[in-house]
Design an enzyme around this catalytic site. Structure first.
Site, mmCIF file in Angstrom:
data_model
loop_
_atom_site.group_PDB
_atom_site.id
_atom_site.type_symbol
_atom_site.label_atom_id
_atom_site.label_comp_id
_atom_site.label_asym_id
_atom_site.label_seq_id
_atom_site.Cartn_x
_atom_site.Cartn_y
_atom_site.Cartn_z
ATOM 1 N N ARG A 567 0.719 -1.311 0.074
ATOM 2 C CA ARG A 567 -0.276 -0.011 -0.041
ATOM 3 C C ARG A 567 0.887 1.290 -0.050
ATOM 4 N NH1 ARG A 567 -5.626 -1.109 -0.713
ATOM 5 N NH2 ARG A 567 -5.584 1.139 -0.079
ATOM 6 N N VAL A 568 0.310 2.321 -0.677
ATOM 7 C CA VAL A 568 1.222 3.603 -0.666
ATOM 8 C C VAL A 568 0.205 4.502 0.067
ATOM 9 C CG1 VAL A 568 2.199 3.089 -2.802
ATOM 10 C CG2 VAL A 568 -0.061 4.243 -2.786
ATOM 11 N N ASP A 569 -0.851 4.114 0.735
ATOM 12 C CA ASP A 569 -1.482 5.079 1.482
ATOM 13 C C ASP A 569 -1.423 4.763 2.888
ATOM 14 O OD1 ASP A 569 -2.864 2.815 1.407
ATOM 15 O OD2 ASP A 569 -4.917 3.435 0.529
ATOM 16 N N ASP A 570 -2.431 5.229 3.514
ATOM 17 C CA ASP A 570 -2.153 4.764 5.062
ATOM 18 C C ASP A 570 -2.954 3.595 5.684
ATOM 19 O OD1 ASP A 570 -0.239 6.977 5.759
ATOM 20 O OD2 ASP A 570 -1.987 8.288 5.684
ATOM 21 N N VAL A 571 -2.800 2.657 4.836
ATOM 22 C CA VAL A 571 -3.450 1.455 5.265
ATOM 23 C C VAL A 571 -2.410 0.149 5.545
ATOM 24 C CG1 VAL A 571 -5.100 -0.388 4.185
ATOM 25 C CG2 VAL A 571 -5.528 1.867 3.746
#
Ligand code: PRX
Length: 699
Positions: A567-571
């Site tokens: 993941r590149v997001d805050d997940v």
């Protein structure tokens, strides 16, 4: 031509006419790999399916794939309507347009529709249609209990009867088309039965994984306001008994406090875990499943619905604290789940299929219940823990039911790998033919172990990349069609156009890495976030206009293979479970002694990632072991045990920019002890915080 660069690249030849010799050339290479010789890089590590496998496969070659892929991209309407009309029952065919889409926020609201105007029913297609074609006596479900030796079966006809009884009961208490039904059940047969019963009457199920806490359950109940909650009194997982009904009771109290009262709590008495006399009961609201459902008729008229009517809601984590209600509709999802199942596992009527996922997650929706049953498959449903009573349990079940397709998660593979080969090799496993992996990137060593030790170097592995939002597989091997590279999800499924873009949204060609997006819609795509279409557009379609943004990073190698990089997001992805850092942070800061929290994911040998939390206690509160335990307990209570941080790091201060933004990049480095890679800390409001955190790392 319209082929993505990935496939055009494959085999180093003209994509429209791939030469078999290119794949054959790689065969000699494979031998070297199996013998364990060193490789220049993982990109050169190729495993070729056997001739016997390829010969019998639905898609036997790259050439055949390319033909079908090209057709699916050049004329999606023709490709998908061909499959939809030949393999599914429609009470009434869709209108003139097979699909319509707008994926570009600049051109107006995001809209995806497939087979609009088509009238069908997913439950009818899973059960009645298969029974009509002679599968009535075929086993639909082999159920295996937590305790070895206890099992049950249902044929397709028996399953239909059970589904109809529940559907009739639900109707009798006023559940109608479009109503939400919240389901909080473990892996009993009653879980797929409930999903199918809802689908039969057009009700929208919202299954909540039975590992979520009362508070998470309440949050979902308040969001979708169901008429009824369906649960069981308790379940045994390994040696532990979990009192699910107590959790539901607490959730219903909490929902009522938030203005949402649920009239009925239908409770299955799971006798092997808890007797009814020991179950807490609220008269007037709680109803025993066994007392009412079997009294209803075993046939129930189907509620015919539009292809674009909702089938289910499934909440998933995003980068803010509030879970997102992913909404899937009927027709497109049905066609996509079934077709991906068939091709990615090279499904044959004689297969016995076992997916170890829980129906509380999307994998259990698409690939325990709908995908397999739409294909008339025999499915194993397992209640228990895969390492109970010992780490050989999976292979015991494989031998017992002669499982041919085994679909699981890398985290389980890694944990079984640690337990030693003898737990595997004492079982035959000779029924196995295809293996599958899902949920997170599978590291090449786990891939090889699954391939060599579990599959006896015989069974191709479908490393399926997809998401709750996508409804079904997006990038996946078609076993038999092309050589695999351990750790790569390989190539796109029919109709899927993955693109890798840079931070400006520019599509990258050839060998590259960047953000993974998808161009154009596909039938299984989710249509909205329940009650929040704006968040749907903002999260998925605004970051790169014109594309669906997946939230994942991806690399494409010189041969066009796709490598998902996380993941590149805050997940965070813990044991294949998707958890938002913001969700954990908001649970932590709800603790009266926690002033601030910042959560990051760090690499974990078995779980893939684990949760690492930096916590600042409120002024005047000393950090202590007691506080640490109580913080962890808070997360367990608010989200569920699976989201509990592995490490709480005492942080008297957090590294922030002058504008007050927490610099997670630095926290990630501290958490993974990569202290020589902290980078520039001079922009911090107080650079001294970093040294302080390093000093406190082992407390
Ligand atoms: O990061 C990807 C990872 O799991 C995320 C989706 O999680 P969820 O919606 O819970 O669905 C899980 C089951 C489909 C993705 O964004 N992921 C899933 N499968 C893979 C994967 N990462 C790499 N390889 C996979 N095969």
């Amino acid at each position: 031509n319209n082929l993505p660069p990935s496939t055009a690249h494959f085999c180093h030849v003209d994509a429209t006419a791939p030469q078999p010799s290119a794949a054959a050339a790689k065969l000699s290479h494979l031998k070297a790999v199996v013998l364990g010789e060193a490789l220049a890089s993982e990109d050169d590590d190729v495993v070729v399916p056997s001739h016997e496998f390829s010969r019998q496969a639905l898609v036997p070659s790259m050439q055949k794939y390319l033909e079908m892929y090209k057709a699916s991209i050049e004329d999606p309407a023709k490709f998908w309507s061909g499959i939809a009309s030949s393999e599914f029952y429609w009470k009434q065919k869709w209108g003139d347009q097979v699909y319509s889409e707008n994926l570009d926020v600049k051109k107006g609201n995001i809209k995806i529709e497939w087979f609009k105007g088509g009238i069908t029913n997913v439950c009818y297609n899973c059960l009645d249609k298969n029974i009509d074609t002679g599968l009535g006596d075929k086993i639909a479900i082999y159920w295996e209990s937590n305790e070895p030796g206890f099992d049950a079966t249902l044929t397709y006809s028996q399953l239909l009867h059970r589904v109809c009884q529940l559907a009739n009961y639900l109707k009798s208490i006023g559940v109608r088309k479009g109503d939400a039904v919240v389901v909080y059940l473990p892996m009993l047969m009653e879980l797929p039965i409930t999903m199918l019963a809802c689908a039969r009457i057009g009700a929208v199920h919202s299954v909540v994984f039975a590992g979520f806490s009362a508070e998470s359950l309440a949050q979902r109940i308040v969001d979708c306001k169901p008429k009824v909650v369906i649960t069981c009194n308790a379940v045994k997982r390994g040696p532990k008994t979990i009192h699910l009904k107590d959790i539901v009771d607490a959730a219903l109290t909490e929902s009522a406090n938030n203005g949402i009262s649920v009239d009925v709590c239908l409770t299955y008495e799971n006798q092997s875990a808890l007797k009814r006399e020991n179950t807490k009961w609220q008269k007037g609201r709680d109803v025993w499943w066994e007392d009412v459902v079997p009294k209803y008729p075993t046939s129930c008229d189907v509620e015919w619905v539009d292809a674009e009517d909702p089938l289910f809601l499934l909440y998933t984590s995003g980068s803010t604290g509030k879970p997102k209600g992913v909404l899937h509709t009927t027709g497109g999802y049905m066609v996509y789940a079934a077709t991906t199942f068939k091709y990615a596992f090279d499904y044959k009527d004689s297969d016995v299929y076992w997916c170890t996922a829980d129906c509380g997650w999307i994998t259990g929706h698409s690939y325990v219940t709908y995908g397999p049953m739409l294909n008339g498959a025999t499915v194993v449903v397992f209640e228990g823990a895969p390492n109970y009573p010992d780490p050989g349990r999976c292979w015991d079940i494989v031998d017992k039911f002669k499982v041919t397709i085994f679909y699981t998660a890398p985290t389980l593979v890694r944990s079984l790998m640690r337990d030693g080969n003898e737990h595997v090799t004492r079982y035959s496993r000779k029924s196995l033919r295809v293996l599958g992996s899902v949920g997170e990137p599978i590291n090449p060593s786990a891939w090889r172990w699954l391939f060599n030790v579990v599959g006896g170097s015989r069974c191709p592995i479908s490393d399926t990349w997809w998401q709750t939002e996508t409804g079904g597989f997006m990038i996946t091997p078609l076993p038999g069609a092309w050589p695999q590279k351990p750790g790569s999800a390989t190539f796109p499924f029919f109709g899927i156009q993955p693109v890798i873009v840079d931070e400006k949204g520019v599509e990258l060609d050839g060998e590259c890495s960047g953000y993974l997006c998808v161009k154009h819609s596909w039938p299984g795509a989710f249509r909205t976030l329940y009650g929040d279409h704006e968040r749907y557009e903002t999260t998925y379609f605004k970051p790169f206009s014109g594309y669906y943004f997946t939230g994942d990073g991806c690399r494409r190698d010189k041969d066009g293979y796709h490598w998902l990089t996380g993941r590149v997001d805050d997940v965070i992805n813990v044991s294949g479970h998707r958890i938002g850092t913001a969700e954990v942070e908001s649970a932590l800061v709800s603790h009266p002694h926690c002033a601030e929290a910042a959560v990051v994911g760090i690499e974990h040998e078995v779980k893939g990632q684990s949760i690492y939390a930096f916590v600042t206690p409120v002024e005047g509160i000393a950090y202590s072991d007691e506080l640490r335990k109580s913080l962890i307990l808070t997360v367990r209570q608010q989200i569920g045990a699976f989201a509990a941080p592995d490490k709480i790091h005492w942080a008297p201060g957090l590294p922030k920019t002058r504008s007050g933004k927490i610099m997670r990049r630095i926290l990630r480095k501290i958490a993974s002890r990569q202290l020589d890679e902290l980078g520039d800390t001079s922009t911090l409001a107080d650079p001294g915080v970093v040294d302080q955190l390093i000093e406190l790392a082992d407390i």
